[in-house]
Scaffold this motif. Sequence first.
Motif, short mmCIF file in Angstrom:
data_model
loop_
_atom_site.label_atom_id
_atom_site.label_comp_id
_atom_site.label_asym_id
_atom_site.label_seq_id
_atom_site.Cartn_x
_atom_site.Cartn_y
_atom_site.Cartn_z
N LEU A 15 0.82 -1.21 0.00
CA LEU A 15 0.00 0.00 0.00
C LEU A 15 0.86 1.26 0.00
CD1 LEU A 15 -1.58 -2.24 2.20
CD2 LEU A 15 -3.30 -0.89 1.02
N CYS A 16 0.98 1.87 -1.18
CA CYS A 16 1.83 3.05 -1.37
C CYS A 16 1.02 4.33 -1.33
CB CYS A 16 2.53 2.99 -2.71
SG CYS A 16 3.67 1.64 -2.84
N ILE A 17 1.67 5.41 -0.93
CA ILE A 17 0.98 6.70 -0.86
C ILE A 17 0.87 7.34 -2.24
CG2 ILE A 17 3.03 8.14 -0.34
CD1 ILE A 17 -0.30 8.50 1.52
N GLY A 185 0.13 8.69 9.21
CA GLY A 185 -1.14 8.18 9.74
C GLY A 185 -1.87 7.35 8.70
N HIS A 186 -1.81 7.78 7.44
CA HIS A 186 -2.44 7.03 6.35
C HIS A 186 -1.84 5.62 6.25
CE1 HIS A 186 -4.11 6.61 2.15
NE2 HIS A 186 -3.09 5.74 2.09
N GLU A 187 -0.52 5.55 6.21
CA GLU A 187 0.13 4.24 6.06
C GLU A 187 -0.16 3.33 7.26
OE1 GLU A 187 1.29 3.13 3.36
OE2 GLU A 187 1.02 5.08 2.40
N MET A 188 -0.12 3.90 8.47
CA MET A 188 -0.40 3.09 9.66
C MET A 188 -1.87 2.65 9.69
SD MET A 188 2.01 5.10 12.39
CE MET A 188 1.57 4.11 13.81
N ALA A 189 -2.77 3.51 9.22
CA ALA A 189 -4.19 3.14 9.18
C ALA A 189 -4.42 1.95 8.25
CB ALA A 189 -5.03 4.33 8.74
N HIS A 190 -3.60 1.80 7.20
CA HIS A 190 -3.72 0.59 6.37
C HIS A 190 -3.50 -0.65 7.23
CE1 HIS A 190 -4.56 2.00 2.40
NE2 HIS A 190 -3.45 2.72 2.27
N GLY A 191 -2.61 -0.56 8.19
CA GLY A 191 -2.39 -1.68 9.11
C GLY A 191 -3.62 -1.94 9.97
N ILE A 200 -10.98 -5.47 0.52
CA ILE A 200 -10.26 -5.92 -0.68
C ILE A 200 -9.83 -4.71 -1.50
CG2 ILE A 200 -10.45 -7.28 -2.80
CD1 ILE A 200 -10.69 -9.03 -0.35
N TYR A 201 -8.54 -4.74 -1.91
CA TYR A 201 -7.93 -3.55 -2.50
C TYR A 201 -8.22 -3.42 -3.99
CZ TYR A 201 -4.79 0.39 -2.15
OH TYR A 201 -4.26 1.66 -2.13
N GLU A 202 -9.49 -3.37 -4.34
CA GLU A 202 -9.84 -3.05 -5.73
C GLU A 202 -11.26 -2.49 -5.76
OE1 GLU A 202 -9.40 -6.67 -7.92
OE2 GLU A 202 -11.08 -7.63 -6.95
N ASN A 209 -10.89 1.44 1.41
CA ASN A 209 -9.64 1.20 2.14
C ASN A 209 -8.77 2.47 2.09
OD1 ASN A 209 -7.07 0.18 2.96
ND2 ASN A 209 -7.64 -1.88 2.29
N GLU A 210 -8.63 3.04 0.90
CA GLU A 210 -7.85 4.28 0.74
C GLU A 210 -8.48 5.44 1.51
OE1 GLU A 210 -5.05 5.63 -0.49
OE2 GLU A 210 -4.47 3.54 -0.44
N SER A 211 -9.79 5.57 1.41
CA SER A 211 -10.48 6.69 2.06
C SER A 211 -10.35 6.60 3.59
CB SER A 211 -11.96 6.69 1.66
OG SER A 211 -12.67 7.63 2.43
N VAL A 287 -8.63 3.04 -7.00
CA VAL A 287 -8.75 3.12 -5.52
C VAL A 287 -8.29 4.46 -4.96
CG1 VAL A 287 -8.67 0.62 -5.17
CG2 VAL A 287 -6.54 1.95 -5.08
N HIS A 288 -7.27 5.09 -5.60
CA HIS A 288 -6.83 6.40 -5.12
C HIS A 288 -7.63 7.54 -5.75
CE1 HIS A 288 -3.15 3.99 -4.27
NE2 HIS A 288 -3.00 4.84 -3.26
N ILE A 289 -8.48 7.20 -6.70
CA ILE A 289 -9.26 8.23 -7.40
C ILE A 289 -10.64 8.38 -6.75
CG2 ILE A 289 -10.27 8.87 -9.63
CD1 ILE A 289 -7.98 7.26 -10.97
ZN LIG Z 1 -2.93 4.12 0.82
#
Ligand SMILES: [Zn+2]
Length: 367
Positions: A15-17, A185-191, A200-202, A209-211, A287-289
């Motif tokens: 999960l990349c920013i 915080g975003h990256e840790m929230a993915h955890g 599911i990441y799609e 998940n991104e939001s 997902v990022h859009i």
């Molecule tokens: Zn992300």
Amino acid sequence: MCFRSGSRAAHDPLLCIVPPYMLRVLALRGDPQVAEMARTLLKQTEKLRDERAELMGAGLPPPDPFRGAYATAAVSPAEGLCCPERRIHDGQFRAALPGKLLRSEGDDPTGIADADTAYDAAGQVFSLFAEEYGRNSLDGEGMPLIATVHHRRNYNNAFWNGTQMAYGTGDGKIFRTFLELSVIGHEMAHGVIQHSGGLIYENQSGALNESIADVFGSLSLQRALGQEAHQADWLVGRGILGPGITGAALRSMKAPGTAYADDLLGQDPQPWHMDHFVTTSDDNGGVHINSGIPNHAFYLFCAYLGGRAWELPGRIWYRALQTLNNPMASFSDWADQTMDSAIELAGRGSIETVMLRRAWKLVGIAI
Ligand SMILES: [Zn+2]
């Protein structure tokens, strides 16, 4: 690219920013040096994803998709919750993770700015989840917060790989840093999301998940700054874009689609309303859009209520995540779940539930 298409990638993401479409634009429009950087980054992250897929196939337990059903949604500070167990490593500008240990929990500052920023920020994110939502670390069971700074040379990304965070320094042109609290915080929230039953990441569940990662990233920053909803900038990644880039941040929850507009990067592609939902196979189904839509609903809800967004609105979002029990949830499923949580926490017919319904309606989702 942090993700490939295909079901495996969706279940086992890195999960990349920085979203892959930004890198593709750079590969297309950048000068030879920037284009080469973008192509290399796209290749590297794909390789890293493959390595992680192998690691997961070699005996690491898969996330339990139904854990959310049994997790009790603690909404008040839990007894006995105290301290994070932070370990910050120096990647020494190489690819190997986690790298050389620089600072463990309780150690004095290292004097290395990136390491100390990562340490302090991890503590602030831990504190948000522990003190406001009663959660003991990312897994709810006190897992150590492992991070690597100085990951690779001129690396234009930051990610959560399922077990730790890693932050590049940026190349100083497109990105100047990734050590910013909303990004951390975003990256840790993915955890947290991964250990709360997962999404599911799609497609729509991936955009949720991104939001949700953006929501808790922004709340981490707002709480650290003591800002009320109307004082916050609602930006994710403010100040991380390089000096030559025209833009304020990676994303804006207050005004999706306006975070940047640059000759090189193009225009922030986020919609804020379902009428402009983007159907694409890129970016794991956007997902990022499309995360702009639930992001904006959260912002509107907080703006309507006023006050501290990490309090009731954050509790409602956190409780909804703990009780969702649907890794393939659509935006509409998620909106319903937030309403159930709002009814539990604020009461049926309360002004808060009225405002929540209004927020979702304004982005084109009826509940
Ligand atoms: Zn992300």
